[in-house]
Design a protein around this motif. Structure first.
Motif, PDB file in Angstrom:
ATOM      1  N   CYS A 120       1.069  -1.291   0.167  1.00 42.85           N
ATOM      2  CA  CYS A 120       0.079  -0.139  -0.102  1.00 42.85           C
ATOM      3  C   CYS A 120       0.904   1.311   0.159  1.00 42.85           C
ATOM      4  N   THR A 164       0.720   3.630   1.988  1.00 38.57           N
ATOM      5  CA  THR A 164       1.380   4.116   3.170  1.00 38.57           C
ATOM      6  C   THR A 164       2.561   3.319   3.612  1.00 38.57           C
ATOM      7  N   HIS A 213       1.254  -3.858   6.072  1.00 44.39           N
ATOM      8  CA  HIS A 213      -0.094  -3.742   7.042  1.00 44.39           C
ATOM      9  C   HIS A 213      -1.138  -4.331   6.050  1.00 44.39           C
ATOM     10  N   CYS A 251      -6.519  -3.550   4.332  1.00 44.12           N
ATOM     11  CA  CYS A 251      -6.271  -2.124   4.054  1.00 44.12           C
ATOM     12  C   CYS A 251      -7.052  -1.571   2.948  1.00 44.12           C
TER      13      CYS A 251
HETATM   14 ZN    ZN Z   1      -2.683   0.655   3.767  1.00 44.37          ZN
END
Ligand code: ZN
Ligand code: NAD
Length: 360
Positions: A41, A43, A63, A170
């Motif tokens: 991701c 992030t 994550h 996520c």
């Molecule tokens: Zn994420």
């Protein structure tokens, strides 16, 4: 102690290094998970660049994983070794005032309230070359084994294909929930989505499921448009094709602006453009992208009635909603498999990030 491979980020701005790490057994209230698969991701990229708030290095990122419980610590009652699970980067302790509020999905044990770089007893279960390695959001899915508090793990249906449902940890849940839960998109409404990564494309899916009649997808990478159309976008526009600001283009396309707009990029200018793209009176703009700097806006944008909201993981109470999302997937209520573009062996995790940088 288990020895296994993990992708370690030793310092910000450096590529990941796949190392042999030691993973200690779970303590009371914790679960050790054998991860089978993980997604990447944006992030994680923010973390690698040193732009994720309160992160600490060295760290094992990741994550968006799925796996199987390997062992459980004392007092764990909701799962057993062999169960399929998704580790949750937004926990649900069930006890804090936010967990007890049915309107909220934010848990006071989350990273924004108290850093999740170490497990709740303030120690790490990871070490490498004699050094303690930090956890990321407690879940650290870029490891073959990880240890997570029980309240940050959701048990899911044994029939779930882990290589597909890992996205629910996520990207998919965030985007889909931003439309369904946070904006509460109504049938027949108009929507605009800025950014067509895994998160933005999931917003498109959520708007479509909610019955939106017009879904305008915005990205500077036109290679994203075919997938967006397949998932339900009715119009795809590239801000670089227009001389005037994209919010003016969207306002002209829709008369007064869309009913709902979403920012799934993480830039200040696109957050302001998304806000200005929803109609000045009843429009709702949901900020999904993560930005670690400040932005300033003209308050008149809100004075006329617009609503500006943010979302964490799409508003789902993660632990209780995850099994339901997986059941909906198994019942084919949506096809999140279309979000998967590449599948790589773990040792090629840096190539995965190169694909992310290249917009692929
Ligand atoms: Zn994420
Ligand atoms: P991604 O990098 O895969 O997708 C971003 C997309 O935005 C790309 O397609 C890119 O071409 C496009 N883009 C970049 N600049 C643009 C511009 N100026 N105008 C239009 N389009 C532009 O990222 P992702 O994994 O989908 O994540 C999106 C964002 O959501 C990130 O900021 C991530 O950190 C955030 N995020 C938030 C949550 C949450 O809980 N709120 C959860 C997951 C991810």
């Amino acid at each position: 102690v288990i020895r296994c491979r993990a992708a370690v980020a030793w310092a910000p701005g450096k590529p990941l290094s796949v190392e042999e790490v030691e993973v200690a057994p779970p303590k009371a209230g914790e679960v050790r998970i054998k991860l089978v698969v993980t997604g990447i991701c944006r992030t994680d990229e923010h973390l690698l660049q040193g732009c994720f708030p309160n992160a600490e290095f060295p760290v094992i990122p990741g994550h968006e994983g799925a796996g199987i419980v390997e062992s459980i610590g004392e007092g764990v009652t909701s799962m057993n070794p062999g169960d399929k699970v998704i580790p949750l980067c937004l926990p649900q302790c069930g006890e804090c005032s936010f967990c007890q509020n049915p309107q909220s999905n934010f848990c006071q044990k989350s990273q924004i309230s108290e850093p999740q770089n170490l497990l709740p007893d303030k120690t790490s279960r990871f070490s490498c070359k004699g050094k303690q390695i930090h956890h990321f959001l407690w879940v650290s899915t870029f490891s073959e084994y990880t240890v997570v508090p029980e309240y940050a793990v959701a048990k899911i249906d044994a029939a779930a294909p882990l290589d597909k449902v890992c996205l629910f940890g996520c990207g998919f849940s965030t985007g889909y929930g931003a439309a369904i839960n946070t904006a509460k998109v109504k049938p027949g409404s108009t929507c605009a989505i800025f950014g067509l990564g895994g998160v933005g494309l999931s917003v498109v899916m959520g708007c479509k499921t909610a019955g939106a009649s017009r879904i305008i997808a915005v990205d500077i990478n036109k290679d994203k448009f075919a997938k967006a159309k397949e998932l339900g976008a009715t119009d795809c526009i590239n801000p670089r094709d227009f001389k005037k600001p994209i919010q003016e283009v969207i306002t002209e396309m829709t008369g007064q602006g869309v009913d709902y707009s979403f920012e799934a990029i993480g830039h200040a200018d696109t957050m302001i453009a998304a806000l200005a793209s929803c109609n000045m009176n009843t429009g709702v703009c949901v900020m999904v992208g993560v930005l670690d700097s400040k932005i300033s806006i003209d308050p008149t944008l809100l004075l006329t009635g617009r609503t500006w909201k943010g979302t964490m993981l799409g508003g789902w109470k993660m632990r209780e909603c995850m099994p339901k999302l997986v059941s909906s997937y198994l019942e084919k209520k949506f096809n999140s498999d279309l979000l998967i573009t590449h599948t790589l062996p773990f040792a090629e995790v840096n190539e995965g990030f190169e694909l992310l940088h290249a917009g692929k």
